[in-house]
Every structure is written in C-alpha cells, then in structure tokens.
Scaffold this active site. Structure first.
Site, PDB file in Angstrom:
ATOM      1  N   GLU A 476       0.892  -1.326  -0.039  1.00 57.21           N
ATOM      2  CA  GLU A 476      -0.064   0.106  -0.002  1.00 57.21           C
ATOM      3  C   GLU A 476       0.951   1.163  -0.050  1.00 57.21           C
ATOM      4  OE1 GLU A 476      -1.563   0.659   3.580  1.00 57.21           O
ATOM      5  OE2 GLU A 476      -3.312   2.292   3.019  1.00 57.21           O
ATOM      6  N   ASP A 549      -0.475  -1.218   5.952  1.00 58.01           N
ATOM      7  CA  ASP A 549      -0.551  -0.507   7.287  1.00 58.01           C
ATOM      8  C   ASP A 549      -1.457  -1.183   8.409  1.00 58.01           C
ATOM      9  OD1 ASP A 549       1.666   1.164   6.581  1.00 58.01           O
ATOM     10  OD2 ASP A 549       0.315   2.957   6.472  1.00 58.01           O
ATOM     11  N   ASP A 551      -3.455   0.058  10.412  1.00 62.75           N
ATOM     12  CA  ASP A 551      -4.341   1.091  10.729  1.00 62.75           C
ATOM     13  C   ASP A 551      -5.764   0.593   9.902  1.00 62.75           C
ATOM     14  OD1 ASP A 551      -4.003   1.896   8.227  1.00 62.75           O
ATOM     15  OD2 ASP A 551      -3.304   3.628   8.716  1.00 62.75           O
ATOM     16  N   ASP A 553      -7.165   2.248   7.600  1.00 62.50           N
ATOM     17  CA  ASP A 553      -6.966   2.170   6.162  1.00 62.50           C
ATOM     18  C   ASP A 553      -6.621   1.045   5.373  1.00 62.50           C
ATOM     19  OD1 ASP A 553      -8.345   4.576   5.795  1.00 62.50           O
ATOM     20  OD2 ASP A 553      -6.675   5.693   5.542  1.00 62.50           O
TER      21      ASP A 553
END
Ligand code: 0RA
Length: 685
Positions: A476, A549, A551, A553
């Site tokens: 990403e 990541d 997180d 997202d």
C-alpha cells in the site's frame, strides 16, 4: 434440502441394471427368460414347481450380483431399496390413485412405506399359480406392469421392482387393504415366502392401500444404517416433482443426533414452481413471479419453471425425467438451452435491448447467468445413458421441449414485459462482462509472453521465473513501495505498489472493474487471467503477500484485496497462495538502537526481560516509518517474518463484510454500520 437436487454419494459405481431391464415382452435381453416367465425348455411353463424354481433363481441372481440391480452394496445401494419401494407408491400416485405416502424408519432400523393407493391386487395372477401380490414381491420386473394395463409412465429408476428389495432383505412384511379386507404376507432370507397372503381382518373403513416393511440384509450391505437427511432430501425432491403428492418421513430410531421422530411433511401444490422458489430462496430474485409452462406431446410431456436471480451462477438448471435426476443432462436440456438462447435473442433484438447489425447475439451462458430452472419431462420409455445413467437419451423429447419453449417462453415474454426487460438487461451485462474478461485475459496472456515488457510499469518483478519460489508483495502506498523495493531479495521478491483504494469490486460489474488501472496492474502482474477465465497454473507467483499498514485504512485495503481475490481469483485463495504480511505493532529504543515488537505478546515478553525499561513504546503507524533494512528485518525476511496464510473461509468473511458494507442493499449496510460503528477492528483480518 441442499441447494441443488443432487443424488447422494456420487463416488459409487454406477448402476448397470437398467441396461438389461426389458420391457414386458422382450425376449432378447441379457436377462434370461426363465427369470421372468418360466419359459424354459427344462421346466414346463405354468406348473407350480416351475414357477417356484424360476422365482428362486431370479431372486438368487439378485443376491449374487446386487450391484447389477441397485448399483452397489454401499450407502447408495442401501438407500436405493427405499426409493424402489417408494417409487412404486409414486407410480400409483401418478396413475391418479394415491395421494399420501408415509415413510418411517422403524425403531429397529427397518423401513416402512405406507401408501393409500389401490393396494397391490390380491387375486390369482393370470399367468402364475400364485397371487398377484406374491408375483409383485418375487418376480423380477413384475412391478405394476403386468396384466397389459400397466402404468404409462413409471418412475422406478431401474424398473427393477420391489422383488429386488425382497431379494436383498432379511425380512419383508406386506399388508394390503383392498376390497374391505386387510391382507398380509411375509418373506424371509432374501425372498423366501414365510407366510402366504391371507386375510387378517377388515380394512379400516374405506381404506385401500399398501404397506411394505423391509429390513435390509446385513450380510449383503456394508452398512444397513439409513441416513435420514439423504431420505429427506430425496422425498422433498420427489414431492416437488409430483405436484400435490404428500410425502411424509419420520425416523423412530432411538438416540439420533437430529430428532426426526415427528413426521416431516412435503407437499407442494405448485410443484416445480415451488421448487424454483425454494432454490432461489436464499438469493435475490430478479423479479417476483416464477415463469411456468407445460406441453403434452405424443406419449410425452414437459413442464418447465424458471426465475432469474441477481447472482452470477450459471449452474442453476436442473432437469428430471420421470422424477429422476438427470445430472448429466440429455435431450430435454439440449432442447431447452437451444430454444432459450434463440427466443431470448429474438426478443432482445425486437424489443430494442440489442440493435440488429450493431450488437452481437447473446450467448447461452449470458442468458443462463443467474437462471434457476427446472425441466421435468415424463415419457413412457426413458433411456438413461452416460457414465452414471444420468443422461436422457430420447431424441423425441428434444424437439418437444424445443417446440414448447419456442412457443411458450415467447408468449411468457410478451405477457411479462417488465420481467423480460430485467432479464435481457442482465444478460447484456453478462455478455459485456464475458467480453471484458476475455480481452483482459488476452491482454495479460499476450503481454506476459513478451518477457515482462507487458507487465505493469509499477511492478518491480523478481528475477526468478519459477512461480514456486516467486513472491509478489502488494504494497500500500508509493513510499512504502520504495522501501520494499530496496529491501527485497530481488531474485524471489516482486513488488507492486498499489495507490489509494482499489475499486470496490463488489458494486462494480467486472467490466467496469477491469477498467481500473490498479486492478489491471494486479491482473497483469499475477498473469493467470481473471474471473471465470482465471487459471491458477499460469499464476506467476505462489505467494501473493498483502503488505498494508496496521491501521483502519490498511484494513480497508486488505479487505478490498481479499474480496477481489475471493471473487475473481478464487483458485489462488483455495491453493493457499494468498498471505498477509505482519508488520510490527510497536517500536521502542534500547540505548541508541530501535527495537521492533511484533505484537502485545512480544511487548510483554520484552518488558519481562527488561523490567527497568522506561522508554516509550511507540505504536507503529505506517510502514513508511521503517527504513528498508528495518522493513526487511521485521516483515520481509523469510527467516524472521511471520505471514498469515489466508484460508477460503477468511476470504469469504472479508467478502461477506463487503457485500454488506459496499453492496447495493442499503438497509443491511445501515444496520451493519449502526451496530458495528464503534468497533473499527471488524474489518481487521
Ligand atoms: C400392480 C397392479 C396394480 C397396482 C399395484 C401393482 C401396486 C403396487 C404397489 C406397490 C406399492 N404400492 C402399490 N400400489 C399398487 C393395479 C391395481 C388395480 O388395478 O386395482
């Protein structure tokens, strides 16, 4: 019942019996004449002794080679005994004399079938020196066909008759209510008459009917335990195929994991219309009504029910002949498919969905996408062919079905313009998707032939051409992509950075989705095509590793990617080629050195070892916080990394979440978001 009306245990050997099941007067069949009529040179016809010998020889032949008559002595063959008895009652129902059949698995494992038909005739048989009932129970192929006035259409798969059940049972009891009297007889040890037919009393007022109780012979069958669910499925299917017929089933055996001691009742006044509704129950129908038509031909008849759903499956077509699954299709299916394609194309071109001279014809597969249909034909002498005798060979039925569909489907379309429009619209979408998938495949195939020249510009490929050792990291963001590129082992590791959120593949049709550049890169890099065309053997990597990541997202993009793989490259998931990389969750400092800790467990272990550690634990926010060597050490080095292998189940969960979150069903989405809003981790795999 299960989604599709399949026969159970397909792995077993096919039945061979119908090959030699002769019609009443055939003499040139492989089955010797003496088995049926005693017309041998050795014994005079008509004499009682001759018949007795004949009968015993017939039943003995069944015991010697049970597979010839019921397919096998495994579970399939065992259940076949029940079907054979029930089929006789169904025949009686099809002749218009029976409305209810009750099947009970008895406490001791025997099976009882009770019908309210006319009752097997109890008088002396015209050809044999015994009662007609005894003939039915002891003479092969006698069934209901004797006396010249047999049934026009017989359901029995092999037409072997109840006598075969008798031959393969340790005990059989028969009760017949007829002409105001109750009659009974019994057999033991494979069809030996125990008690000949006698009147035992009065029949209940106005009742006629037949009861057959049998106990499968444990010396013949591997296992004599009936499976209730197999029987339930079968009876439900029979009830769908015989409109209005009530079939009840219960299982009185003690200590069953599922309690079936009360009757389950199957009765469908809508017949195959109800069948289609049942099959589409868990799906979203394209329109409310179920289409239906029927046509009667010369000694044959066809009935067809159909409805489209919004799904993409094209295996929703089920065909039957005389109430028997024709799993391999045959002439009736051929006729229907051909006519369906023609009628719908004609309609689509004349009604403006497609333009003459501009658009291509819709293909059969486009039209059948999302179609649930039942084709049920009845004919007097069905020819079952093929590997598993599951293919209908009668040529005449093809033209009947084709003709019926040509006329009646066109009529239905005229009368149901909204439904017709919705269906044509769907078929056009499907044809576009098919075209798009084909060109995407052609493109990726052609490009991968050019030694990487056609690979997406963003891909940094590995040197190895051996898929078994090659890994594709889907990373990403561009900056993390840069670190990964620097960190990788260039021989085995390829890097594909993906920017932003790839298109939501749930809402987009495949044709739109394939226009998305991120999706194109992904397909081109992997190299096995996409959708129905996907071919795992051409995948260029056996590890596709999602690196995002830790997180929200990151979770989002992971879930999107998993949904994509689940929907469009399912084989990759099934083969276990999809992985999720696990970047560390925490970092901290020991002196000048930065330490990464995988998760809370690692953090706790670290604290135990370093009780005086005062330094902060930073929660790692993005991959970009690590430099190349850190990324290598913590996340990519095969010696040190942990990869999470994605199972089909996990991918399906991701898919489910997305169906709800991103699909078109606004109400479910609202509900889901309202009930899960506080928990952002629900997206985390
Ligand atoms: C032979 C002739 C007739 C009916 C049957 C057999 C028959 C067989 C079974 C087996 C189970 N249930 C059954 N019900 C009927 C015709 C009888 C007549 O003409 O009255």
């Amino acid at each position: 019942m299960a989604d599709a009306p399949h026969d159970e245990t397909p792995s077993e050997e096919p039945a061979e019996a119908e090959a030699d099941a002769p019609s009443e007067n055939t003499t040139d069949s492989t089955e010797s004449a003496e088995q049926r009529t005693g017309e041998t040179a050795a014994v005079a016809p008509g004499s009682y002794d001759a018949e007795a010998i004949t009968v015993l020889e017939g039943l003995e032949a069944v015991r010697k080679r049970p597979g010839m008559y019921i397919g096998s002595t495994g579970p399939t063959g065992l259940h076949h005994l029940v079907y054979e008895v029930v089929d006789n009652s169904v025949d009686e129902a099809m002749a218009g004399y029976c409305s209810t059949i009750e099947v009970t698995i008895l406490e001791d494992g025997g099976c009882e079938v009770v019908d309210n038909g006319r009752g097997i005739p109890v008088g002396k048989h015209p050809k044999y020196d015994m009662t007609a009932a005894e003939v039915v129970l002891t003479v092969l192929h006698a069934g209901g066909k004797f006396g010249g006035d047999g049934y026009k259409v017989s359901g029995g798969l092999h037409g072997v008759g109840v006598s075969v059940v008798n031959a393969l049972s340790s005990k059989v009891e028969v009760e017949i209510d007829r002409e105001g009297k109750r009659h009974a007889m019994s057999f033991e040890d494979g069809g030996n008459l125990k008690d000949k037919l006698v009147v035992t009393g009065d029949a209940p007022k106005d009742r006629t009917g037949t009861t057959v109780r049998f106990w499968a012979d444990p010396t013949i069958f591997e296992d004599t335990d009936f499976r209730a669910q197999t029987l339930l499925d079968r009876f439900q299917m029979m009830a769908f195929l015989n409109k209005g017929l009530e079939i009840k089933f219960r299982d009185l055996r003690p200590d069953r994991p599922v309690d079936n001691s009360e009757f389950t009742v199957f009765k469908y006044d809508g017949g195959i219309i109800d069948f289609v509704e049942h099959l589409n129950q868990s799906k979203e129908a394209l329109f409310d009504s179920v289409g239906y038509f029927e046509q009667v031909g010369d000694g044959e008849e066809v009935e067809i029910a159909f409805q489209w759903n919004t799904g993409f499956n094209s295996d929703g077509l089920h065909s039957f002949a005389n109430g028997i699954t024709t799993i391999e299709g045959g002439m009736h299916e051929e006729g229907f498919r051909k006519s369906l394609t023609n009628v719908v194309n004609k309609y689509a071109f004349s009604r403006g969905g497609l333009k003459e001279g501009k658009d291509d014809r819709l293909q059969g597969e486009d039209i059948r996408e999302g179609l649930t249909a039942i084709i049920s034909v009845r004919l007097s002498e069905p020819q079952f062919e093929g590997q598993t005798k599951g293919k209908l060979g009668n040529v005449s039925i093809r033209s009947l079905v084709e003709k019926a569909t040509n006329e009646k489907l066109a009529e239905w379309l005229e009368e149901n313009p909204n439904e017709g429009k919705a269906m044509v619209h769907k078929a056009i979408q499907a044809s576009r998707a098919r075209e798009a998938a084909r060109s995407a495949r052609d493109l990726t195939r052609r490009k991968s032939g050019l030694e990487g020249a056609g690979l997406p510009g963003k891909l940094t490929d590995c040197a190895s051409k051996d898929p078994a050792e090659s890994e594709l990291y889907i990373v990403e963001g561009n900056s993390a992509g840069g670190s990964a590129k620097e960190a990788r082992n260039p021989h085995t590791m390829a890097i594909l950075p993906i920017r932003g959120k790839i298109l939501n593949v749930e809402r987009a049709r495949i044709d739109k989705m394939l226009k998305n550049t991120e999706v194109q890169s992904l397909i081109a890099a992997i190299g096995g095509g996409v959708g129905v065309e996907f071919d795992n053997s051409e995948a260029r990597y056996h590890k596709v590793i999602l690196l995002a990541d830790a997180d929200v997202d990151g979770s989002h993009i992971r879930t999107l990617l998993l949904t994509f793989f689940f929907r469009q490259m399912r084989e990759l998931v099934e083969a276990g080629y999809i992985y999720v990389a696990q970047p560390p969750l925490y970092s901290t400092k020991v002196g000048k050195e930065k330490i990464y800790l995988k998760d809370d467990i690692a953090k706790d272990a670290f604290l135990e070892e370093h009780p005086k550690h005062k330094e902060e634990f930073a929660r790692l926010k993005g991959l970009g916080e690590m430099d190349a060597s850190e990324l290598w050490e913590t996340t990519m080095d095969p010696e040190r990394r942990t990869l999470l292998q994605i199972s089909v189940e996990q991918a399906a969960i991701a898919d489910d979440i997305f169906s709800v979150l991103m699909g078109d069903d606004v109400e479910s989405r609202k509900h889901f978001i309202q009930t899960n809003a506080k928990d952002v981790r629900f997206l985390d795999i």
